[in-house]
Design a protein around this motif. Sequence first.
Motif: not given
Length: 326
Positions: A232-236, A246-254, A266-269
Amino acid sequence: MRKLLFLLCLSFSASAQIGAKVQQQGKIFGIWQNNQFGYQMTLMLQADGSGEFDGDPIKFSTQATIISITSGTETTKYNYILQGNSLTLSGGDLEGKVLFSRNGAGDQNSSSALSSKATQTFTNTDRSLIGTWAGNNEVLLFKADGTCVYLGNSFSYKVSQGFIIITSAQGDARFGYSIAGSQLTLTANGQKVIYAKSGSAETSANNDKGKGGVAPELVGQWCYLNMNQNSQTSRCIVLREDGTYTYSYEGSRSVNTEAISGGTSSQNSDRGTWYVQGDRLYYNSQSAGQGSYRLEKKNHPKNVNDPMIVLDGEPFVTMTSRAPWR
């Protein structure tokens, strides 16, 4: 510490020192004239420590009965005596005493014209200053109505002969400034901060006239969500009214197999400034520099009451309550 905030503290401190001197030295500020040598000399002393002598810019400071006047790179110290509407200077490069009268006493026409000039000094707005400026992890917005927005706070400002005067509850802060192309340099007490221009301070109503600006209907939070069984990923993106974002990214993988079981995240901004011109959204990113996206306004294909912005084909759904696009 943010650079402009640091300069504000320095400048407010300097203003407080000037204020103390004003109380000690009396009402030396104003327009002074002398005609004793057969021609008129005019000395303008302003409360921010700047002034003019016969049209040439000067800086000055007072201590006890000494006034130090700087013209160019040369500073000369004079003795002064202030009595009512009379200011007497001596010493320095003067052979004797020079008596000035406040407001050009005896020449009302000249006095009126000079007073008008002194008033206009702080009201003329430099059009090249108006807009959004970014640098040093901060953003400044100068509006045409004399408002400056910094860190979400609004201040009033005035422009005078290479200086910006910013007013807050703590008093006036005075900055030297210069603009070269799209670069703004602010100076206070020997400290410099450099900003790059990132867009116009006008709204998107100017887009029809070919000008870029902040589009108020886009202000708010927009997010892209992608969820499936293993990731799942989210970018806002948060677009603000002052032209910043402002920009933010969060992602996860199983991963779950017979051999491997685990996951990663992972995440970045990022942040910067933005504006809209025509059908494109332009940005100036702290990490990626300048660029633009093709902008479309669409409603969600399933949840038709949810408006979206589509950037180069990628949809971002509103996270802020708003009406669907019509």
